[in-house]
Design an enzyme around this catalytic site. Sequence first.
Site, PDB file in Angstrom:
ATOM      1  N   HIS A  16       9.409  32.047  40.762  1.00 10.60           N
ATOM      2  CA  HIS A  16       9.544  30.944  41.596  1.00 10.60           C
ATOM      3  C   HIS A  16       9.820  29.693  41.192  1.00 10.60           C
ATOM      4  CE1 HIS A  16       9.642  34.154  44.692  1.00 10.60           C
ATOM      5  NE2 HIS A  16       8.797  33.838  45.554  1.00 10.60           N
ATOM      6  N   CYS A  33       3.778  33.081  48.509  1.00 10.83           N
ATOM      7  CA  CYS A  33       3.823  32.868  47.183  1.00 10.83           C
ATOM      8  C   CYS A  33       4.235  31.420  46.825  1.00 10.83           C
ATOM      9  CB  CYS A  33       4.816  33.819  46.592  1.00 10.83           C
ATOM     10  SG  CYS A  33       6.372  34.229  47.576  1.00 10.83           S
TER      11      CYS A  33
END
Length: 340
Positions: free
Chosen positions: A243, A130
């Site tokens: 994130h 990710c």
Amino acid sequence: MGYRIAVVGATGNVGREMLNILAERQFPVDEIAVLASRKSLGTEVSFGDRTLKTKDLDTFDFTGWDMALFAVGSAATKDYAPKAARAGCVVIDNSSLYRYDSEVPLIVPEVNPQAIHDYAKKNIIANPNCSTAQMVVALKPLHDRARIKRVVVSTYQSVSGAGKEGIDELWDQTKSIYNPTDDKPAKKFTKQIAFNVIPHIDVFMDSGETKEEWKMVAETKKIVDPAIKVTATCVRVPVFVGHSEAINIEFEDFLDEDEARDILREAPGVMVVDKREDGGYVTPIECVGDFATFVSRIRQDSTIENGLNLWCVSDNLRKGAALNAVQIAELLGREVLKKG
């Protein structure tokens, strides 16, 4: 004519998000199977306006299915992905198992779509980590213009990257702060995550870096350019989804911040929000549910000859996992299978 699609791990966070995104993007599906372990057999999941019941992964026959989107751990992937691939079903795998296999393409469609044609070696395509996925979307158009020599990145990664257990631990610990009699010690993470940050994601390696940091290095080299030097510090933060990354880039050639901003505005998958004023940037809360990788705080780095700094934010359950997998499926359908 559409595709016969299987979603493996359909009851997990990423599996459910894959189903949401397949429906949102109106992926051409003729038939869909939602698969899970036997303990989750019969669990209901949503696909658009339909409710589907999970089937048993262990007994499922992949023969005649076009693609299988895997959202399970490496151990289950090791058992079931080759089975699907041998049956003629192309596996798009979200685990780390095949990312570093030289015979398996590691793909971010905005960055290296040409690699899709290498899938046939094992009938498997890998989805990157990710934190890597969002970073390379921002790096590639800049690399094409000025050639990146070195990247220094610090990540601020949400607890959803550690799955449902990570989300639950942050929620429970946050509540326990205000109720001292209800102590919630760290279980999923190595230290308390509520009101804290933890500079440790995945296991430690002999070099002193963590596996998460190593992944960012190895995957950036495989996806963008093996000549790029990368060093990373990966940190878990008390954010549920999204994130963030502070990225410092050193180029071979000078790249002005205004030109970089213009390049990124035109880059596929990137949304630039960069105003030098209060709130003129994107934070994790604002990226949740969005397809884009957001870039802010683009500015010259005066400490090196050809340097830029930028801030990069993305929904890790989407671009960092489910969305990228669906984009790979779209690319595979468009460039190779050509049914939809």
